[in-house]
Design an enzyme around this catalytic site. Structure first.
Site, short mmCIF file in Angstrom:
data_model
loop_
_atom_site.label_atom_id
_atom_site.label_comp_id
_atom_site.label_asym_id
_atom_site.label_seq_id
_atom_site.Cartn_x
_atom_site.Cartn_y
_atom_site.Cartn_z
N HIS A 34 0.84 -1.20 0.00
CA HIS A 34 0.00 0.00 0.00
C HIS A 34 0.88 1.25 0.00
O HIS A 34 0.60 2.23 -0.69
CB HIS A 34 -0.87 0.04 1.26
CG HIS A 34 -1.87 -1.05 1.37
ND1 HIS A 34 -1.82 -2.01 2.35
CD2 HIS A 34 -2.98 -1.35 0.65
CE1 HIS A 34 -2.85 -2.83 2.23
NE2 HIS A 34 -3.56 -2.47 1.20
N GLN A 150 -9.05 -6.69 -11.02
CA GLN A 150 -9.66 -5.48 -10.46
C GLN A 150 -9.18 -4.23 -11.22
O GLN A 150 -9.99 -3.39 -11.64
CB GLN A 150 -9.30 -5.39 -8.99
CG GLN A 150 -9.56 -4.05 -8.34
CD GLN A 150 -9.26 -4.07 -6.86
OE1 GLN A 150 -9.98 -4.69 -6.09
NE2 GLN A 150 -8.22 -3.38 -6.43
P1 AMP Z 1 -6.52 -3.63 -0.54
O1 AMP Z 1 -6.37 -2.87 0.74
O2 AMP Z 1 -6.08 -5.05 -0.46
O3 AMP Z 1 -7.87 -3.42 -1.17
O4 AMP Z 1 -5.47 -2.97 -1.55
C1 AMP Z 1 -5.50 -1.58 -1.83
C2 AMP Z 1 -4.65 -1.33 -3.04
O5 AMP Z 1 -3.31 -1.75 -2.78
C3 AMP Z 1 -5.12 -2.12 -4.28
O6 AMP Z 1 -5.01 -1.28 -5.42
C4 AMP Z 1 -4.16 -3.26 -4.34
O7 AMP Z 1 -3.98 -3.78 -5.64
C5 AMP Z 1 -2.89 -2.60 -3.81
N1 AMP Z 1 -1.95 -3.61 -3.31
C6 AMP Z 1 -2.23 -4.63 -2.45
N2 AMP Z 1 -1.13 -5.40 -2.25
C7 AMP Z 1 -0.14 -4.85 -2.99
C8 AMP Z 1 1.24 -5.17 -3.21
N3 AMP Z 1 1.80 -6.23 -2.63
N4 AMP Z 1 1.96 -4.39 -4.05
C9 AMP Z 1 1.38 -3.30 -4.64
N5 AMP Z 1 0.09 -2.95 -4.47
C10 AMP Z 1 -0.66 -3.70 -3.67
#
Ligand code: AMP
Length: 273
Positions: A34, A150
């Site tokens: 994040h 997504q």
């Molecule tokens: P989430 O809180 O899981 O909904 O993720 C929020 C955002 O962070 C989304 O756009 C995810 O694709 C991105 N994200 C989650 N994990 C990672 C990661 N390991 N590397 C880069 N972006 C991520």
């Protein structure tokens, strides 16, 4: 850092700000992945807004909505240290009413891969992202490539609804051993944490094969499935950047995607070739 939970208050606050706005929507339990989105937003915009909202409509019945990790205080600190200007922290009632309009995910792309087992998941994702983008009206919004389907569906929605925001795709951040960072990794026991490595290893295997000029998708998938054993694999798929299946790897235009269950935890990963 301003913390706002009311959408109308946030809209009012942003209304007269004549600055570029970078927006990072999240479900909290923030990790380095994040943070890489937030850092990129910080670099590319004058004002950075992060939202934390565990969106109920993207969870199916029986999924982990109630036990989804919540780390509100730690998240606030992370955002403060990362130089976030506004943290949007709405409650469910601030976002959803009783009788709701919603965005329906496209019939094909929204119901394959993760959408095939999580029927309706992407309609929930698109609905909340539409709401959040309308509240923040950002110049740019940042999404991780880790959630490739997504990201693709959000890009499609923005294009098809003629929205003005620029969608920025950010590379996947990994632990030092290769496991893609995810808020759900904390569900894994230490044995499962080791098993989960098979997912990134299967992608490394595919990457190695492509480097040896083995471009045949069925051969690649077969080898990946061998590496993934004995995990319960939901899918191993190879698509082009328009999310159509391909039979042979097209360099600079292919994504290899895996979803597998480790214990009860569903983990996603992919590589972009
Ligand atoms: P989430 O809180 O899981 O909904 O993720 C929020 C955002 O962070 C989304 O756009 C995810 O694709 C991105 N994200 C989650 N994990 C990672 C990661 N390991 N590397 C880069 N972006 C991520």
């Amino acid at each position: 850092m301003k913390i706002i939970s009311n959408p109308l208050e946030l809209k009012e606050y942003l209304k007269d700000i004549d600055k570029s706005v970078g927006f990072v929507p999240t479900m909290g339990a923030l990790h380095e992945g994040h943070l890489s989105l937030i850092k990129k937003a910080r670099k590319e915009n004058e004002l950075v807004v992060v939202s934390i909202f565990v969106n109920p409509t993207q969870f199916l019945k029986g999924e982990d909505l109630d036990k989804y990790p919540r780390k509100d205080e730690a998240d606030k600190k992370i955002c403060l240290l990362a130089g976030v200007d506004v943290l949007f922290f709405p409650h469910k009632k601030d976002i959803y009413g009783d009788d709701e309009a919603k965005i329906e995910a496209p019939n094909v792309r929204g119901y394959v891969l993760e959408g095939a087992t999580r029927v309706g998941h992407f309609s929930g994702v698109l609905t909340v992202v539409m709401k959040l983008l309308n509240i923040v009206s950002p110049t740019r919004a940042y999404f991780g490539k880790k959630d490739a389907q997504q990201l693709n569906l959000i890009g499609l929605m923005v294009k098809q609804f003629f929205m003005s925001v620029e969608i920025v795709a950010v590379d996947t951040l990994r632990e030092s051993d290769g496991l893609a960072m995810s808020s759900r990794n904390i569900y894994l026991s230490s044995e499962q944490r080791v098993e989960a490595l098979k997912i990134s290893l299967s992608l490394q295997k595919a990457f190695g094969m492509v480097n040896q000029n083995i471009l045949d998708v069925s051969k690649i998938k077969e080898q990946m499935r061998t590496v993934l054993e004995p995990l319960e694999v939901s899918y191993v798929e190879v698509l082009n950047r328009d999310f159509a299946p391909i039979e042979s790897i097209e360099l600079k235009n292919s994504i290899i995607l895996v979803e597998a269950k480790v214990g009860d935890t569903r983990l996603l990963d992919n590589i972009w070739l």
